[in-house]
Write an enzyme that holds these catalytic residues in place. Structure first.
Site: not given
Lengths: 264, 264, 264, 264
Positions: B154, B158
């Site tokens: 990701h 995050k």
């Protein structure tokens, strides 16, 4: 014709090396240096008594006298390498070394001897040109895309994690990019180890699965883009071009080269 | 024509849901349930006073009375969901819930109410059909290729690692494969975390880099082979088909469905 | 203990099969069916005269009489398979066939005989469980993500393109998704072949490079997302679990199974 | 502070460029060159009459007189570029050009003018540093791993195949490796196009799927190994660092640079 003596000829790497040299037209294996089997012969990977194949010596000076090799290719364990290399240099034989097991001090000693005697040598922890290119490119790219994660993947019989190549890659990148924290500064790891091993902010992830051989990818992220450098090693044959490149290069040298990447 | 009311219409997920429903020919958005802006209208993602776009209600019963929705699509935070869903069921509206934030007890309560009232509902922690297929396939494949590692990747904004999808995937696989140690039994981690997070032997690795969006791969290894299931989520539009599938399915139901995979 | 006779025992696939059966505890190889070497023995992949290893027969009826196998595993060329299978069925031996070379008519004939005699059989064009799962999942996913491209990658000694597995995958997907044009309707191919081979709109791309073994990925695209199913075959050992699954399954059958995917 | 004028400011690339320059501390946008809207202003991507934002000019000489830019960043269509660049050079403004649409003759003309006037310029068909690194590394690696296939993957609204970047990559590799047939010499293509487009033996495969953005991988195979260089472009923001690198570099130049790779 380059005459090559091999130390470690009976091992898997040695077998690959013999094959590489025999397939080349400009080099030949003239002798094997071993700690036993003096006076015997290595023929198709088997030790025999008849005079057929590669003669085995336990003494490098006697080997040098009788076979006059230009190069000593050493693919033995780290233990024997240091002595072999020093002796080779004193005998005027160019050493090509294929282990990463030498200490920094030993490498310095060897370099001193090389420079004194003007007999060039080459130490290559990795003979795979593809792997060496991956590491070199990763280092170059990290100047521009400074956030890096390494995923190395090996079969599940491998004992150590991370792999030597992954650590080497991170070390090479460390030289060109400033250490910094990657990821969100307040990142929370809900399961220990999820974010991998840390090397100055870079993350290394080691995957171990049955079926896998030896693979590594280096991921370099920038705003809006990702650069991935991946190397898959499927077979020890991949070392052959690197071995031959090292042998051909070293005979014209008077200095010490560390790392095949210097030749690329 | 299926009439849909939306809770959470002003959020990013709500905006995507409105677009999905408006593009469908068999459904329409009739109202928005909100905790404020009662009596106003949502028009092209903006709150306005004129009677144009989607009417906003703060009371579900009043909304039901005036707009008679078939479905309440709830994409709010976990806080409000439980009350909304219970109220919807009592009003005879089919709830479709898009968060993973409900506790097990809350889900059981909802299930009880669904069965009592015979008003079907659907809870889908993930509306991406591709992601749901990846998880389902991983579970099926793990019966045969029992050594599994998950790499989720990701963007570096995050906060949590590993991702909810990675944990959910591991949970689904746990149901079908016996817990066992993966990798070499005497494996040594020279750098902490290299081998990732452990879930009953399975390893999860979380990569965070600028540039990345939301990606996951599940690697399943067997002797001599590797199966990789990978999902890349590039845009929230990927939720649209799943949202419409859920809305179309729920209106004919009298039971509770947990997970979009049940419909695939 | 399941008694297995093998046709094609001297080939590479046969060697793998013998190893798989010998490593299993519930099966054993009792004989080899061959077109020559009658009366000799197969011992560690070598033909010998001494009574050691696996006895070789050129006649299946004589083999059946003396060794009473439960299963005939046929990994020969397509030429011999059809006759072998029919004879086995008539002798009450369950055939397990590992080639894709049978014609549709031949498969129908075999099915007729199986149903008449109530002796179950199994035909598996691919014994790799990972590859079979990839194909099965691709078929399932194509119902939801209907735009598909297949990239298969093999070593550069492979003669045909695309690979049999790629064509089989496309065939399986054709059964569940309507044919349609993929890509931009006015797409222009500036270099011939860039967009690959076309199978009812699906595209197949064949990569051939030294170094590669056998790999395939199926890419399924939807709005905002991509699902990738990838199989890497590194070693013929990957066929072992599938071979054993087939042998164990077939002895309890009275019908014909086509494709290992039916057992998964 | 570097003063930049932009031609093509209203386009998507121009909008990205303005953002990049405004985020930098050492550069600022002083004016926009356009074929219309003379005397108006560009403010947050909207054309307004009030004196706010970036002043628009239809004449470069008037723009130069009033705003004295150091650099003209031209991200217009190929039509206007050539005239813009020549005029800029004559006015002593350093041109930075972001299209691949100039002909070889036009580039030579520009180079002549640059050398005559000693006003440096830069032409960069691709501002993505990651993409440029991928191409550069592919060229370097092809000296050692000479068998190459390129897989480029884009969304299915793309009209042309293969992509400009794939063709450019193949062109760069052509310069360093001898043309040779790849794959098995007697290779048979059972479905037309399976083996992709051919560029002097190299193969290019173009994948088009909904969901995809812009991706390319270069696969380089050698005996027993594979090197893969992959670039994923997720967002136009990835051009920003390259644009700024070009602007900062060009102000100190007296020659013409073609390709961002020359600066890496």
């Amino acid at each position: 014709m380059i005459k090559v003596a091999i130390a470690g000829a009976r091992g898997r790497m040695g077998t690959t090396a013999i094959q590489a040299i025999e397939e080349a037209k400009d080099a030949q294996v003239v002798a094997a240096l071993d700690y036993k089997y003096d006076g015997k012969y290595l023929h198709n990977s088997i030790i025999i008594d008849e005079e057929m194949g590669i003669p085995i010596y336990t003494s490098l000076s006697k080997l040098a006298e009788e076979c006059a090799p230009d190069v000593l290719l050493d693919v033995t364990d780290p233990d024997a390498v240091f002595q072999n290399v020093k002796e080779a240099l004193l005998l005027g034989i160019h050493p090509v070394v294929g282990t990463s097991g030498l200490t920094e001090d030993e490498v310095k000693d060897i370099e001193g001897l090389v420079n004194e005697l003007k007999v060039g040598g080459l130490i290559a922890p990795n003979f795979s040109i593809g792997a060496v290119l991956m590491m070199k490119f990763a280092q170059q790219a990290a100047r521009y895309l400074g956030d890096v994660e390494i995923i190395e993947m090996h079969h599940d019989r491998k004992l150590d994690a991370p792999s030597g190549t992954a650590v080497k890659t991170a070390d090479m990148i460390k030289q060109v990019r400033p250490s910094h924290i990657q990821g969100h500064p307040e990142e929370q790891e809900h399961l220990n180890g999820a974010r991998g091993a840390d090397v100055e902010g870079m993350k290394i992830h080691s995957v171990r699965l049955p079926g896998l051989l030896a693979h590594q990818q280096v991921l370099l992220g920038g705003e809006g883009e990702l650069l991935t450098l991946r190397h898959d090693s499927f077979d020890r044959k991949s070392f052959m071009p690197g071995i031959m490149m090292a042998i051909r290069d070293v005979v014209g040298r008077t200095d010490l080269i560390y790392g095949l990447e210097k030749l690329l």
